[in-house]
Scaffold this motif. Sequence first.
Motif, short mmCIF file in Angstrom:
data_model
loop_
_atom_site.label_atom_id
_atom_site.label_comp_id
_atom_site.label_asym_id
_atom_site.label_seq_id
_atom_site.Cartn_x
_atom_site.Cartn_y
_atom_site.Cartn_z
N VAL A 87 0.58 70.10 -73.46
CA VAL A 87 1.29 69.28 -74.46
C VAL A 87 0.36 68.14 -74.85
O VAL A 87 0.16 67.18 -74.09
CB VAL A 87 2.62 68.74 -73.89
N ASP A 88 -0.24 68.23 -76.02
CA ASP A 88 -1.29 67.28 -76.43
C ASP A 88 -0.80 65.84 -76.51
O ASP A 88 -1.58 64.90 -76.36
CB ASP A 88 -1.89 67.69 -77.78
N THR A 89 0.50 65.65 -76.76
CA THR A 89 1.03 64.30 -76.94
C THR A 89 1.45 63.64 -75.63
O THR A 89 1.86 62.49 -75.63
CB THR A 89 2.23 64.33 -77.89
N SER A 90 1.37 64.35 -74.52
CA SER A 90 1.85 63.83 -73.24
C SER A 90 0.81 62.93 -72.58
O SER A 90 -0.39 63.18 -72.65
CB SER A 90 2.19 65.00 -72.30
N ASP A 91 1.30 61.89 -71.91
CA ASP A 91 0.42 61.09 -71.05
C ASP A 91 0.78 61.30 -69.58
O ASP A 91 0.51 60.46 -68.73
CB ASP A 91 0.48 59.61 -71.42
N GLY A 92 1.38 62.44 -69.29
CA GLY A 92 1.71 62.79 -67.91
C GLY A 92 0.48 63.26 -67.15
O GLY A 92 -0.62 63.41 -67.71
N ASP A 197 -9.67 77.71 -48.53
CA ASP A 197 -9.61 76.44 -47.80
C ASP A 197 -10.67 75.41 -48.19
O ASP A 197 -10.81 74.39 -47.50
CB ASP A 197 -9.66 76.69 -46.29
N ASP A 198 -11.40 75.63 -49.27
CA ASP A 198 -12.29 74.56 -49.75
C ASP A 198 -12.06 74.27 -51.23
O ASP A 198 -12.91 73.71 -51.90
CB ASP A 198 -13.76 74.90 -49.50
N VAL A 199 -10.87 74.61 -51.72
CA VAL A 199 -10.53 74.34 -53.12
C VAL A 199 -9.28 73.47 -53.20
O VAL A 199 -8.24 73.81 -52.64
CB VAL A 199 -10.30 75.65 -53.91
N GLY A 200 -9.41 72.33 -53.87
CA GLY A 200 -8.30 71.42 -54.12
C GLY A 200 -8.34 70.96 -55.57
O GLY A 200 -8.79 71.70 -56.46
N PHE A 201 -7.93 69.73 -55.83
CA PHE A 201 -7.93 69.23 -57.21
C PHE A 201 -7.70 67.73 -57.22
O PHE A 201 -7.29 67.15 -56.22
CB PHE A 201 -6.86 69.94 -58.04
N ARG A 202 -7.99 67.12 -58.35
CA ARG A 202 -7.60 65.73 -58.61
C ARG A 202 -6.93 65.69 -59.98
O ARG A 202 -7.10 66.60 -60.79
CB ARG A 202 -8.77 64.76 -58.52
N VAL A 203 -6.17 64.65 -60.20
CA VAL A 203 -5.40 64.57 -61.44
C VAL A 203 -6.12 63.73 -62.49
O VAL A 203 -7.04 62.97 -62.20
CB VAL A 203 -4.00 63.99 -61.19
N ALA A 204 -5.65 63.88 -63.72
CA ALA A 204 -6.10 63.04 -64.83
C ALA A 204 -4.88 62.71 -65.68
O ALA A 204 -3.79 63.28 -65.50
CB ALA A 204 -7.15 63.77 -65.66
N ARG A 205 -5.05 61.77 -66.59
CA ARG A 205 -4.01 61.45 -67.57
C ARG A 205 -4.68 61.06 -68.88
O ARG A 205 -5.75 60.42 -68.89
CB ARG A 205 -3.15 60.26 -67.12
N SER A 206 -4.07 61.44 -69.98
CA SER A 206 -4.54 61.00 -71.29
C SER A 206 -4.08 59.57 -71.53
O SER A 206 -3.01 59.17 -71.06
CB SER A 206 -4.01 61.92 -72.38
N VAL A 207 -4.86 58.81 -72.26
CA VAL A 207 -4.51 57.44 -72.63
C VAL A 207 -4.03 57.46 -74.07
O VAL A 207 -4.77 57.83 -74.98
CB VAL A 207 -5.72 56.49 -72.46
N ARG A 208 -2.78 57.10 -74.28
CA ARG A 208 -2.18 57.15 -75.63
C ARG A 208 -2.11 55.78 -76.25
O ARG A 208 -1.98 54.79 -75.55
CB ARG A 208 -0.77 57.77 -75.54
#
Length: 208
Positions: A87-92, A197-208
């Motif tokens: 969803v391009d408009t989301s800042d989640g 067991d060596d794969v995880g993730f980090r999050v990001a957020r768009s700035v609106r």
Amino acid sequence: MLETIAVDAGVVTLADRRTQRRWEVTLRPYEIGVFPVTRGEYGLPGGDRLPVESVSWLDAVRFCNAQSLQAGLPPAYVIDGDDVSLVDTSDGYRLPTEAEWEHACRAGTPGPRYGELDEIAWYRDNSGGRLREVGGKQPNAWGLYDMLGNVWNWCWDLYDPQVYGTYRVLRGGGWFDEHWSCRASVRRRSHPTFRVDDVGFRVARSVR
């Protein structure tokens, strides 16, 4: 709330060694996680400061939506089974694009790493053959930890849909990897349901 920092707009040049392709991406301002998502943040018992691992790309996008709802933010994804759209408009909360990931990893540095590898990353030569708590090594110049080593990070992007279909991009290298995999430009790929067991993730957020 997951801890993130703001990253200014910028331009990053991505490269793929397999195809010898290079391409430039212009980025708008965004936020990215200071650490990989931890077991504690993911809601798993024990080892709260260890990065969560053995999570698929689909697990990661579902977590992002759940965190958005918990924080009162509009979800960044529409999920219909294995079909996921942004969803391009989301800042989640969402996964970073690989361009956002590499831009954040480099933190303005031109080389393959943002510091001496033993000082910034857990990898095969110093991890003792196991996962390590986040934040145990030096951050990059923008205050981001474990961008290299410890766990690979899922990114939003398809790796090469014409050749690999739905395979998604992984970045950063992990605790079991040799030094050559722990570089800012290294790209890996895997199926969105893959867990290891060596794969995880980090999050990001768009700035609106």
